[in-house]
Design a protein around this motif. Sequence first.
Motif, PDB file in Angstrom:
ATOM      1  N   LYS A  24       0.832  -1.209   0.000  1.00  0.00           N
ATOM      2  CA  LYS A  24       0.000   0.000   0.000  1.00  0.00           C
ATOM      3  C   LYS A  24       0.867   1.258   0.000  1.00  0.00           C
ATOM      4  O   LYS A  24       0.572   2.229  -0.702  1.00  0.00           O
ATOM      5  N   ARG A  64       2.299   1.732  -3.547  1.00  0.00           N
ATOM      6  CA  ARG A  64       1.280   2.257  -4.463  1.00  0.00           C
ATOM      7  C   ARG A  64       1.005   3.732  -4.181  1.00  0.00           C
ATOM      8  O   ARG A  64       0.904   4.552  -5.088  1.00  0.00           O
ATOM      9  N   ARG A  65       0.918   4.058  -2.907  1.00  0.00           N
ATOM     10  CA  ARG A  65       0.593   5.431  -2.527  1.00  0.00           C
ATOM     11  C   ARG A  65       1.730   6.395  -2.883  1.00  0.00           C
ATOM     12  O   ARG A  65       1.509   7.508  -3.356  1.00  0.00           O
ATOM     13  N   HIS A 118       1.755   6.915  -6.593  1.00  0.00           N
ATOM     14  CA  HIS A 118       0.616   7.764  -6.919  1.00  0.00           C
ATOM     15  C   HIS A 118       0.912   9.229  -6.578  1.00  0.00           C
ATOM     16  O   HIS A 118       0.683  10.140  -7.380  1.00  0.00           O
ATOM     17  N   ASP A 167       1.397   2.080 -11.350  1.00  0.00           N
ATOM     18  CA  ASP A 167       0.776   1.193 -10.346  1.00  0.00           C
ATOM     19  C   ASP A 167       1.187  -0.268 -10.465  1.00  0.00           C
ATOM     20  O   ASP A 167       0.661  -1.120  -9.750  1.00  0.00           O
ATOM     21  N   ILE A 214       3.024  -3.661  -9.951  1.00  0.00           N
ATOM     22  CA  ILE A 214       3.877  -4.340  -8.973  1.00  0.00           C
ATOM     23  C   ILE A 214       4.403  -5.617  -9.620  1.00  0.00           C
ATOM     24  O   ILE A 214       3.625  -6.418 -10.145  1.00  0.00           O
ATOM     25  N   CYS A 258       5.709   0.436 -10.222  1.00  0.00           N
ATOM     26  CA  CYS A 258       5.685   1.112  -8.926  1.00  0.00           C
ATOM     27  C   CYS A 258       6.653   0.446  -7.963  1.00  0.00           C
ATOM     28  O   CYS A 258       7.367   1.114  -7.222  1.00  0.00           O
TER      29      CYS A 258
END
Length: 404
Positions: free
Chosen positions: A114, A117-118, A121, A129, A131, A185
């Motif tokens: 998480k 991803r954040r 972003h 995004d 992985i 990402c």
Amino acid sequence: MSYTPTRSDFDQYMVPNYAPQQVIPVRGEGSRLWDQQDREYIDFAGGIAVNALGHCHPVLVEALKAQADKLWHLSNVYTNEPALALAKSLVERTFADKAYFCSSGGEANEAALKLARRWAHDTHGAHKDKIISFRQSFHGRTFFTVSVGGQPKYSQGFGPVPGGILHAEFNDLESVRALVGDDTCAIMVEPMQGEGGIVPATPEFLQGLRDLCDANDALLIFDEVQTGVGRTGKLYAYMNYGVTPDILTTAKSLGGGFPVGAMLTTDKVAPSLAIGTHGSTYGGNALASAVALAAVETIDTPEVLGGVEERHALFRELLEAINRKHGLFKEVRGMGLLIGAQMADAWEGRAKDILPLAIEEGVMALIAGPNVLRMAPSLVIPEADIREGMARLERAIDRLVAQG
Ligand SMILES: *Cc1c(COP(=O)(O)O)cnc(C)c1O
């Protein structure tokens, strides 16, 4: 307790997602366990690479008892002294600048994914995004982590899986190069695959992943849930390779048997887990943190880490001696006290058949997939216990071979 629980109670009262062995251990000390009938076992399983200091190590028992009399839990509405001390200790001992706490390896990986991803972003936009992870990898049982993990059997049949996840071949940089790009990402990898069969990464592979991440402004995540906290002879396996990740996850041995997990990261990445973005009621629990601090401070010493390599050598020597007799194994491999013996072709798929015979002979071991016998004992297991346990294992293997 007014009744003595039995193994058949498992089938009667518990969800059937496990198939535990028949014996029920009730007591442990060091690398030995005793069952309900007071039969004694040598423990080469270590609670699946968790009991890094064996059972009921006096330093951990003392840390647990001392904290139990003071304060157990607050939630993250308040911070607490053991959590802060553990965070400082982990940061000072590693590449990391910041720590996040939780209660298991799966949760640590969920937080890592998480965060990645954040971060992507926040810093690059929604397109970044993807992985990349590896076939046969294992990262936990939450839905995100089973999807990133490379064993489809763990994510099938549960409905639509999260998207944006690509799987490459472990130890094959070309297969990663074919997938990596501007939209990557993060790359998540175990420095040594554990559940996937005790397969160490090559140094060139990990360095190559680092270079690909740098070239594509992606984050490198090392899942050290199984390899961490002394297992490979250094505090973390990345220290053996000299390749530094952006995010590292740790659990299993971190608590020496108390449920705790952590995600470590840098000041470049950490700000993306801003207030309210993620959390866990139990994360940084005072009891868990006090025990983990004692475990880390005891393990990250020359006395404990310095003994891992010689124990590895003894395990390997004794396993190879058994193998000269029967040729049951194709290869013995691993690092430190995470050791795998891959079954020979004639015994394909039969690693699990060793375990019940080993228990009958008084030794507990593990498997890593159908073809690998695995051992993940205490880092401080005495030499005499290694020799006695291996003699028992040899008797189990003699019997397996005699049965055919
Ligand atoms: C065990 C393991 C996990 C999952 O940890 P849990 O505490 O069971 O959630 C994740 N990654 C690796 C590499 C593991 O070995």
